[in-house]
Write a protein that holds these residues in place. Structure first.
Motif, mmCIF file in Angstrom:
data_model
loop_
_atom_site.group_PDB
_atom_site.id
_atom_site.type_symbol
_atom_site.label_atom_id
_atom_site.label_comp_id
_atom_site.label_asym_id
_atom_site.label_seq_id
_atom_site.Cartn_x
_atom_site.Cartn_y
_atom_site.Cartn_z
ATOM 1 N N ARG A 114 1.043 -1.134 0.297
ATOM 2 C CA ARG A 114 -0.186 0.026 -0.156
ATOM 3 C C ARG A 114 0.876 1.281 -0.034
ATOM 4 N N LEU A 115 0.653 2.225 -0.732
ATOM 5 C CA LEU A 115 1.323 3.550 -0.766
ATOM 6 C C LEU A 115 0.737 4.286 0.181
ATOM 7 N N ASN A 116 1.494 5.346 0.935
ATOM 8 C CA ASN A 116 1.034 6.142 1.937
ATOM 9 C C ASN A 116 0.629 7.444 1.125
ATOM 10 N N ALA A 117 0.049 8.332 2.085
ATOM 11 C CA ALA A 117 -0.489 9.469 1.590
ATOM 12 C C ALA A 117 0.357 10.308 0.618
ATOM 13 N N GLU A 118 1.651 10.394 1.020
ATOM 14 C CA GLU A 118 2.629 11.198 0.113
ATOM 15 C C GLU A 118 2.984 10.375 -1.194
ATOM 16 N N GLU A 119 2.980 9.168 -1.235
ATOM 17 C CA GLU A 119 3.457 8.443 -2.326
ATOM 18 C C GLU A 119 2.085 8.430 -3.208
ATOM 19 N N GLU A 120 0.883 8.513 -2.663
ATOM 20 C CA GLU A 120 -0.297 8.691 -3.594
ATOM 21 C C GLU A 120 -0.185 9.800 -4.364
ATOM 22 N N ARG A 121 0.131 11.130 -3.608
ATOM 23 C CA ARG A 121 0.128 12.303 -4.064
ATOM 24 C C ARG A 121 1.015 12.443 -5.471
ATOM 25 N N ARG A 122 2.347 11.527 -5.079
ATOM 26 C CA ARG A 122 3.045 11.688 -6.194
ATOM 27 C C ARG A 122 2.912 10.976 -7.254
ATOM 28 N N GLU A 123 2.319 9.942 -7.030
ATOM 29 C CA GLU A 123 1.928 8.833 -8.047
ATOM 30 C C GLU A 123 0.721 9.404 -8.990
ATOM 31 N N ASN A 124 -0.239 10.090 -8.298
ATOM 32 C CA ASN A 124 -1.152 10.680 -9.040
ATOM 33 C C ASN A 124 -0.770 11.837 -10.139
ATOM 34 N N LYS A 125 0.356 12.776 -9.277
ATOM 35 C CA LYS A 125 1.056 13.862 -10.197
ATOM 36 C C LYS A 125 1.512 13.102 -11.378
ATOM 37 N N PHE A 126 2.312 12.228 -11.236
ATOM 38 C CA PHE A 126 2.959 11.477 -12.144
ATOM 39 C C PHE A 126 1.904 10.853 -13.386
ATOM 40 N N LYS A 127 0.823 10.425 -12.857
ATOM 41 C CA LYS A 127 -0.145 9.879 -13.855
ATOM 42 C C LYS A 127 -0.485 11.045 -14.760
ATOM 43 N N ARG A 128 -0.845 12.248 -13.919
ATOM 44 C CA ARG A 128 -1.519 13.080 -14.767
ATOM 45 C C ARG A 128 -0.517 13.768 -15.958
ATOM 46 N N ARG A 129 0.899 13.712 -15.459
ATOM 47 C CA ARG A 129 1.483 14.151 -16.665
ATOM 48 C C ARG A 129 1.671 13.154 -17.699
#
Length: 349
Positions: A334-349
């Motif tokens: 499971r990703l933590n909150a910070e990792e979720e934020r970074r991953e969502n930003k990465f996907k949006r790119r």
């Protein structure tokens, strides 16, 4: 002002070494940095960001801190009085009260010491050597600053960390080198950068940074040493290209050119992955899933995380995080909150 001193000669000019109590540094070298153009100064502008780090080193190592001598120019009347005819270079150095001093090398050390004294008065009676040169004007002082700093070779991060006995993370990294045969065999303890033809695959500094990421903010005095060692043992046992190297199936040249697992960004990402296990306990079964990861440079999983166009590696804090996130997803963690934020930003790119 009178000091017991030693007289020496360099380039035909006298210089003197004296011992100065730390409590006297602020009086001898008052602040009041010149707000003038660099060409009108005799030294670099004080970098205030460096002071807290040096001060913390002193305060946290009151029984073991060490500093080299300050170098300074003195503008004023100087007279050296030898103790005897037999000891012509040992004596009393008399300096006029109107003399002014300029630090040629060590201004950050001096400022940090002054700040440390405010927190630890025990330092007041301790001392530091000061090498004094006669002031010969701005141009000579500028040249002295250049000569003192120009040929200084910065110690590599790997060697500095290897020798630092006060750093808990450096200590555990040294233990890792001793206990883990694979990592110890292929890690250079001195260099920060390795050539393509190096017999080594990693640097000490890379594993130091990886352990920093694994441990996170050091809240406890005692590290989970066994867990850290067990984690890296599990990594070594489950990274397939490393196993292939050891059995002779994969030459070192191909490992470097075709796979990611010698790159510092990936080692640090493994450390970032290790932070999950450091906080939650090691799961050997989960670690076995590392074996199934495709570590090739051209594998789709790494694209735009740590590998850009033409398989060019990217080394940044963001790349480390994104690479570690990809590993966690492969392991089903499971990703933590910070990792979720970074991953969502990465996907949006």
């Amino acid at each position: 002002m009178k000091y017991t001193g030693i007289r020496g000669v360099q380039a035909g000019n006298e210089y003197f070494t004296i011992m100065v109590k730390l409590k006297d540094l602020e009086r001898m070298f008052p602040n009041g940095e010149e707000i003038v153009q660099p060409e009108r100064r005799a030294q670099r502008k004080l970098n205030q960001k460096r002071i807290p780090t040096i001060k913390r080193y002193i305060v946290e190592n009151l029984n073991s801190y060490v500093f080299s001598a300050l170098a300074a120019s003195v503008d004023g009347q100087i007279e050296f009085i030898p103790f005897s005819d037999e000891y012509q270079d040992l004596g009393i150095l008399e300096i006029s009260d109107e003399a002014t001093f300029l630090i040629n090398d060590g201004q950050h050390r001096k400022t940090a010491i002054v700040e440390a004294i405010k927190e630890c008065p025990i330092l007041l009676e301790e001392s530091i050597p000061v090498v004094l040169f006669r002031d010969m004007g701005l141009k000579r002082s500028q040249q002295m600053f250049t000569d003192l700093n120009k040929h200084a070779v910065k110690t590599s991060n790997s060697l500095s960390e290897l020798y630092d006995s006060t750093d808990k993370i450096a200590d555990i990294t040294r233990i890792l080198m001793e206990k883990n045969v694979f990592i110890g065999k292929y890690t250079d303890r001195e260099k920060d950068n390795l050539s393509m033809n190096s017999a080594m695959l990693f640097t000490f500094s890379t594993f130091y940074k990886a352990n920093q990421r694994m441990i996170g903010i050091l809240k406890d005095k005692d590290l989970k040493t066994e867990l850290i060692l067990d984690f890296w043992s599990a990594v070594v046992g489950n990274v397939k290209p490393w196993a292939m190297l050891e059995t002779g199936e994969l030459p070192k040249s191909r490992l470097r050119s075709q796979y990611l697992v010698c790159q510092s960004v990936v080692i640090e990402a493994l450390g970032q992955l290790g932070n999950y296990f450091y906080e939650n306990g090691l799961d050997e079964e989960t670690m076995k899933k590392l074996w199934e990861i495709d570590w090739h440079r051209d594998a789709k999983i790494w694209k735009n995380r740590c590998v850009k166009e033409r398989e060019k590696m990217v080394k940044s804090n963001e790349a480390v995080y994104l690479t570690a996130i990809a590993m966690k997803k492969c392991l089903g963690l499971r990703l933590n909150a910070e990792e979720e934020r970074r991953e969502n930003k990465f996907k949006r790119r």
